[in-house]
Design a protein around this motif. Structure first.
Motif, PDB file in Angstrom:
ATOM      1  N   ASP A  57       0.846  -1.193   0.000  1.00  0.00           N
ATOM      2  CA  ASP A  57       0.000   0.000   0.000  1.00  0.00           C
ATOM      3  C   ASP A  57       0.883   1.245   0.000  1.00  0.00           C
ATOM      4  O   ASP A  57       1.869   1.325   0.731  1.00  0.00           O
ATOM      5  CB  ASP A  57      -0.900  -0.009   1.242  1.00  0.00           C
ATOM      6  CG  ASP A  57      -1.925   1.109   1.229  1.00  0.00           C
ATOM      7  OD1 ASP A  57      -1.539   2.286   1.090  1.00  0.00           O
ATOM      8  OD2 ASP A  57      -3.117   0.797   1.375  1.00  0.00           O
ATOM      9  N   LYS A  58       0.541   2.229  -0.831  1.00  0.00           N
ATOM     10  CA  LYS A  58       1.332   3.454  -0.940  1.00  0.00           C
ATOM     11  C   LYS A  58       1.558   4.118   0.417  1.00  0.00           C
ATOM     12  O   LYS A  58       2.586   4.738   0.650  1.00  0.00           O
ATOM     13  CB  LYS A  58       0.654   4.431  -1.894  1.00  0.00           C
ATOM     14  CG  LYS A  58       0.671   3.984  -3.322  1.00  0.00           C
ATOM     15  CD  LYS A  58      -0.050   4.967  -4.215  1.00  0.00           C
ATOM     16  CE  LYS A  58      -0.098   4.425  -5.631  1.00  0.00           C
ATOM     17  NZ  LYS A  58      -0.802   5.331  -6.533  1.00  0.00           N
ATOM     18  N   GLU A  59       0.612   3.962   1.302  1.00  0.00           N
ATOM     19  CA  GLU A  59       0.700   4.573   2.627  1.00  0.00           C
ATOM     20  C   GLU A  59       1.893   4.036   3.432  1.00  0.00           C
ATOM     21  O   GLU A  59       2.439   4.723   4.276  1.00  0.00           O
ATOM     22  CB  GLU A  59      -0.589   4.295   3.403  1.00  0.00           C
ATOM     23  CG  GLU A  59      -0.654   4.939   4.764  1.00  0.00           C
ATOM     24  CD  GLU A  59      -1.984   4.680   5.460  1.00  0.00           C
ATOM     25  OE1 GLU A  59      -2.051   4.970   6.662  1.00  0.00           O
ATOM     26  OE2 GLU A  59      -2.932   4.191   4.812  1.00  0.00           O
ATOM     27  N   TYR A  60       2.333   2.809   3.117  1.00  0.00           N
ATOM     28  CA  TYR A  60       3.382   2.170   3.911  1.00  0.00           C
ATOM     29  C   TYR A  60       4.695   2.007   3.157  1.00  0.00           C
ATOM     30  O   TYR A  60       5.566   1.252   3.571  1.00  0.00           O
ATOM     31  CB  TYR A  60       2.905   0.797   4.411  1.00  0.00           C
ATOM     32  CG  TYR A  60       1.591   0.887   5.130  1.00  0.00           C
ATOM     33  CD1 TYR A  60       1.454   1.656   6.276  1.00  0.00           C
ATOM     34  CD2 TYR A  60       0.470   0.224   4.650  1.00  0.00           C
ATOM     35  CE1 TYR A  60       0.244   1.760   6.938  1.00  0.00           C
ATOM     36  CE2 TYR A  60      -0.751   0.314   5.301  1.00  0.00           C
ATOM     37  CZ  TYR A  60      -0.847   1.090   6.444  1.00  0.00           C
ATOM     38  OH  TYR A  60      -2.050   1.184   7.083  1.00  0.00           O
ATOM     39  N   ARG A  61       4.865   2.728   2.059  1.00  0.00           N
ATOM     40  CA  ARG A  61       6.074   2.572   1.246  1.00  0.00           C
ATOM     41  C   ARG A  61       7.351   2.937   2.002  1.00  0.00           C
ATOM     42  O   ARG A  61       8.427   2.506   1.652  1.00  0.00           O
ATOM     43  CB  ARG A  61       5.970   3.390  -0.025  1.00  0.00           C
ATOM     44  CG  ARG A  61       4.964   2.785  -0.978  1.00  0.00           C
ATOM     45  CD  ARG A  61       5.439   2.855  -2.390  1.00  0.00           C
ATOM     46  NE  ARG A  61       4.550   2.085  -3.235  1.00  0.00           N
ATOM     47  CZ  ARG A  61       4.012   2.551  -4.342  1.00  0.00           C
ATOM     48  NH1 ARG A  61       4.281   3.753  -4.746  1.00  0.00           N
ATOM     49  NH2 ARG A  61       3.211   1.771  -5.050  1.00  0.00           N
ATOM     50  N   ASP A  64       6.410   2.550   7.280  1.00  0.00           N
ATOM     51  CA  ASP A  64       5.775   3.122   8.462  1.00  0.00           C
ATOM     52  C   ASP A  64       4.500   2.323   8.761  1.00  0.00           C
ATOM     53  O   ASP A  64       3.388   2.806   8.607  1.00  0.00           O
ATOM     54  CB  ASP A  64       5.439   4.602   8.210  1.00  0.00           C
ATOM     55  CG  ASP A  64       4.956   5.311   9.455  1.00  0.00           C
ATOM     56  OD1 ASP A  64       5.276   4.830  10.565  1.00  0.00           O
ATOM     57  OD2 ASP A  64       4.255   6.319   9.322  1.00  0.00           O
ATOM     58  N   TYR A  65       4.717   1.066   9.165  1.00  0.00           N
ATOM     59  CA  TYR A  65       3.597   0.160   9.398  1.00  0.00           C
ATOM     60  C   TYR A  65       2.897   0.480  10.716  1.00  0.00           C
ATOM     61  O   TYR A  65       3.521   0.957  11.654  1.00  0.00           O
ATOM     62  CB  TYR A  65       4.070  -1.289   9.419  1.00  0.00           C
ATOM     63  CG  TYR A  65       4.767  -1.722   8.158  1.00  0.00           C
ATOM     64  CD1 TYR A  65       4.176  -1.532   6.915  1.00  0.00           C
ATOM     65  CD2 TYR A  65       6.011  -2.310   8.202  1.00  0.00           C
ATOM     66  CE1 TYR A  65       4.812  -1.928   5.750  1.00  0.00           C
ATOM     67  CE2 TYR A  65       6.658  -2.715   7.047  1.00  0.00           C
ATOM     68  CZ  TYR A  65       6.053  -2.512   5.829  1.00  0.00           C
ATOM     69  OH  TYR A  65       6.681  -2.901   4.673  1.00  0.00           O
TER      70      TYR A  65
END
Length: 108
Positions: A57-61, A64-65
């Protein structure tokens, strides 16, 4: 995360899916879960399922899980550590059970 534990998770996925064609990562993950459950490995399947997240997911590239995912990773590592002897024996038996298929892959 424990380096040895992380390696074991990768080996589990690779051993079960090696040499098989699949339509994507999630299909492969579902095959692993199905295989584990169909072969009486409910606890291992539950542990494996803890690590199923959309890491791409782009949010976690930037890796930053969510903290929940990291907590689950720790639980997975702990389970592997506590069950390492069983897990290695299970992988060994799986390889022997599919020895001919594995050797055939090396011929190609």
């Amino acid at each position: 995360m424990d380096e040895a534990g992380n390696g074991l998770c990768c080996k589990l996925s690779a051993i079960i899916c090696y040499g098989r064609k699949y339509d994507g990562v999630f299909f492969m993950i579902e095959r692993v879960l199905f295989f584990l459950k169909a072969n009486g490995e409910k606890e291992m399947a539950d542990v494996y399922a803890h690590g199923i997240h959309d890491y791409a997911d782009k949010e976690y590239r930037k890796y930053d899980y969510p903290e929940e995912w990291l907590d689950e990773a720790e639980e997975i590592d702990e389970w592997i550590k506590d069950n390492q002897e069983y897990f290695y024996k299970w992988m060994y038996d799986l390889i022997l059970e599919h020895k001919n298929e594995i050797l055939k892959l090396g011929e190609n």
